[in-house]
Design an enzyme around this catalytic site. Structure first.
Site, mmCIF file in Angstrom:
data_model
loop_
_atom_site.group_PDB
_atom_site.id
_atom_site.type_symbol
_atom_site.label_atom_id
_atom_site.label_comp_id
_atom_site.label_asym_id
_atom_site.label_seq_id
_atom_site.Cartn_x
_atom_site.Cartn_y
_atom_site.Cartn_z
ATOM 1 N N CYS A 127 0.842 -1.203 0.000
ATOM 2 C CA CYS A 127 0.000 0.000 0.000
ATOM 3 C C CYS A 127 0.875 1.249 0.000
ATOM 4 O O CYS A 127 1.935 1.268 0.622
ATOM 5 C CB CYS A 127 -0.871 0.030 1.252
ATOM 6 S SG CYS A 127 -1.863 -1.440 1.465
ATOM 7 N N GLY A 263 -4.818 -17.877 -5.765
ATOM 8 C CA GLY A 263 -5.525 -16.647 -6.058
ATOM 9 C C GLY A 263 -6.343 -16.691 -7.331
ATOM 10 O O GLY A 263 -7.522 -17.062 -7.331
#
Length: 302
Positions: A127, A263
């Site tokens: 982030c 994923g």
């Protein structure tokens, strides 16, 4: 019968297969397709202190062997997760709460809320750090160590996993920095940064211009990075990046992973995780392997 169980930072998983954060929500939709108690655990959608709407659309693009995404951490916020989803998910399997933030204080505060509630916490350090001009926490070893230490300082009960970005000079150096900061485990790889272009419009397909690349096409790079990290740190490693079948998972285990996350395969086949779990048993039985964990780090170099 093959023993698929693994011990991850003192937490016992019935098998090493974990849906990766951002590909499984909080498990409710997938539980309508199969009983998710089959899974070793679930890594939740990334959680932030406040709810997030995510990035503008389009935010997904498909390419051969990969997808690009720039969802932007859309989530209901940690408080709503604690109130509405955690207990249900814990009744099914082990919960790995994936957390994100824009400041060190964000990470510290969200970890404090989750301490003792989730079975494990996974720190998403890809982030942007708003106090450092937008550079992600996970780029430089110094910031990796700093954010890990801030998060770990608020955890008394729950082990901390640090999820490493592959978009760095040395992923091994960053893994060592996470370990020095107090991480109990590292997971890798997060997505690579990429772009897809609409050649008729002469513009990026994704509204955010760039996105995270995941899927089968990144697997060989991810396996190499897992191998490097497993030989650089003394803490467990969770491997991910393009896993679509049991044989893929075994590659990561042999490279040094104790567990794996799946994923993109969840999008192309909603039964991917149960199939991988079944495939691990079949593969081991056919080769007389009684304990799957014996494959971790079993790679023999030429």
């Amino acid at each position: 019968m093959v023993d698929l169980s693994v011990n991850l930072c003192g937490v016992t998983l019935k098998n090493p297969v974990i849906p990766a954060s951002g590909t499984f929500g909080f498990g409710r939709e997938y539980n309508e397709i199969y009983d998710i108690s089959l899974l070793g655990g679930v890594a939740t959608k990334g959680l932030t202190l406040a709810p997030r709407a995510g990035n503008p659309v389009p935010r997904i693009a498909e390419r051969n062997g990969v997808i690009l995404n720039a969802v932007g951490l859309q989530n209901p916020g940690v408080d709503r997760f604690l109130a509405e989803d955690l207990n249900w998910l814990k009744s099914k399997t082990k919960v790995i709460a994936n957390v994100a933030g824009s400041t060190l204080e964000d990470y510290a505060n969200i970890c404090a809320k989750l301490d003792g509630a989730a079975d494990l916490i996974e720190l998403n350090i890809s982030c942007p750090n708003v106090k450092s001009g937008g550079m992600a926490f996970g780029i430089k070893p110094e910031s990796v160590k700093e954010v890990t230490r801030a998060a770990k300082s608020r955890l008394k009960k729950t082990p901390l996993i640090v999820k490493l970005s592959p978009n760095v000079e040395s992923i091994a150096a960053n893994a060592r920095a996470a370990e020095e900061g107090g991480a109990d485990c590292v997971s890798l790889v997060n997505t690579f940064t990429g772009m897809a272009i609409d050649i008729e419009r002469r513009k990026p397909i994704i509204a955010n211009n760039t996105g995270g690349v995941s899927g089968a096409g990144i697997k060989p790079i991810a396996v190499r990075m897992v191998y490097e990290v497993a030989h650089a740190v003394g803490i467990p490693v969770i491997g991910m990046g393009g896993i679509a079948c049991a044989e893929d998972a075994i590659e990561f285990l042999m490279a040094g992973a104790a567990a794996v996350q799946v994923g993109t395969a969840n999008f192309t086949d909603t039964l991917a995780c149960p199939k991988i779990i079944e495939g691990l048993t079949v593969w081991c039985e056919s080769r007389g392997i009684q304990k799957l964990s014996s494959l971790t780090g079993a790679l023999k170099l030429n």
